[in-house]
Design an enzyme around this catalytic site. Structure first.
Site, PDB file in Angstrom:
ATOM      1  N   PRO A 143      26.625  61.164  48.369  1.00  0.00           N
ATOM      2  CA  PRO A 143      27.420  61.716  47.281  1.00  0.00           C
ATOM      3  C   PRO A 143      27.330  60.842  46.044  1.00  0.00           C
ATOM      4  O   PRO A 143      27.373  59.626  46.130  1.00  0.00           O
ATOM      5  CB  PRO A 143      28.837  61.712  47.823  1.00  0.00           C
ATOM      6  N   GLU A 144      27.181  61.485  44.929  1.00  0.00           N
ATOM      7  CA  GLU A 144      27.255  60.805  43.643  1.00  0.00           C
ATOM      8  C   GLU A 144      28.622  61.155  43.037  1.00  0.00           C
ATOM      9  O   GLU A 144      29.465  61.719  43.731  1.00  0.00           O
ATOM     10  CB  GLU A 144      26.082  61.248  42.747  1.00  0.00           C
TER      11      GLU A 144
END
Length: 275
Positions: A2-3
């Site tokens: 996840p960013e």
DNA sequence: ACGAGGTCCTGCGAGC
DNA sequence: TGCTCGCAGGACCTCG
């Protein structure tokens, strides 16, 4: 995995379910997600603590406890958070690393297939040091194009590597770095100190536009990532370069190029549009 | 001090 | 079908 947009989505989805809840007890399936804390200290620090806040810093979720400690969750490549009201699915149970029973009968679960993620339990002072070591939030109103250029433009490293360096600006990982550089028409391999102020202004604008748009779409799901409600994100349908190597550039039709020469991460770009 | 590259993990798809 | 290999949204560490 996840960013910024993915962690932001999870935090927004889960915050209402977690605020005010007390953790009755917690279990950990593997010690390899711990770095600066022992299993005993982590689980002891969670037991009986109430959740004061859930927020995001960089690509990390931060659970603030009434004890003054913070549980920082770095999801790495494949980590996700969920709150389960019933028995976990087989896959969730298999890959659950941390399970925290809540006082409403539900359960907070950190699931991580690859377990490259990390759990930290920080005191107030440790949190301050942790926070200060990270760069500014790209979506903060005060984070101007000038500050962006000033921070990144001193490096001789490739602009893509610098854009993903969390000491300079946080939240941008491989997907959104590829997308932002394409949108700003900048060759990912260029030294950051060769990028002009005008190009930095464009990159700053495109980065913020793309991150904001990705949050609106609840993130990008390629494989493991799910929102806090268990749904897939939708931004994968809006990607213009990431995962599209060999396909035509949306702007000029040239076949997109793939290279792993920048920081060992897959980089997709249009050699005709990006200079 | 900097930059390049390896390391931590598991799963999956491609290629033979 | 059954392998082996390479790669995957990150972060940290060690070399030279």
């Amino acid at each position: 995995m996840p960013e910024l947009p993915e962690v932001e989505t999870i935090v927004r989805d889960l915050r209402p379910a977690l605020l005010g809840r007390t953790i009755l007890r917690a279990t950990l399936s593997h010690d390899d997600v711990l770095r600066d804390v022992t299993r005993r200290r982590l689980l002891g620090g969670l037991r009986g603590a109430s959740i004061v806040d859930l927020s995001r810093r960089a690509k990390h979720a931060v659970l603030e406890l009434d004890t003054g400690r913070r549980l920082v969750i770095q999801p790495g490549m494949s980590g996700v958070l969920l709150v389960a009201g019933e028995a976990l699915s087989a896959a969730d149970a298999k890959y659950a690393v941390l399970r925290a029973a809540l006082d409403d009968g539900r359960e907070l679960v950190y699931r991580d297939v690859r377990r490259l993620g990390t759990l930290l339990l920080l005191t107030e002072a440790e949190w301050r040091a942790y926070d200060e070591a990270l760069g500014p939030e790209p979506l903060d109103a005060g984070f101007t194009a000038e500050r962006f250029a000033d921070r990144l433009g001193r490096s001789r490293q490739a602009i893509k590597k610098v854009l993903m360096d969390q000491r300079f600006v946080v939240g941008v990982g491989n997907i959104y770095a590829n997308e932002a550089l394409f949108a700003a028409r900048i060759d990912p391999s260029r030294p950051a100190n060769s990028v002009s102020p005008g190009e930095f202004a464009a990159l700053h604008g495109e980065m913020r536009r793309i991150l904001t748009s990705a949050i609106r779409s609840k993130g990008t799901t390629f494989r493991d990532y799910r929102t806090g409600t268990g749904a897939k994100g939708n931004f994968q349908f809006e990607l213009l370069v990431y995962g599209r190597e060999g396909e035509p550039c949306r702007r000029c039709g040239t076949r997109l190029t793939l290279t792993h020469l920048i920081d060992g991460r897959s980089t997709v770009f249009c050699h005709r549009c990006q200079h």
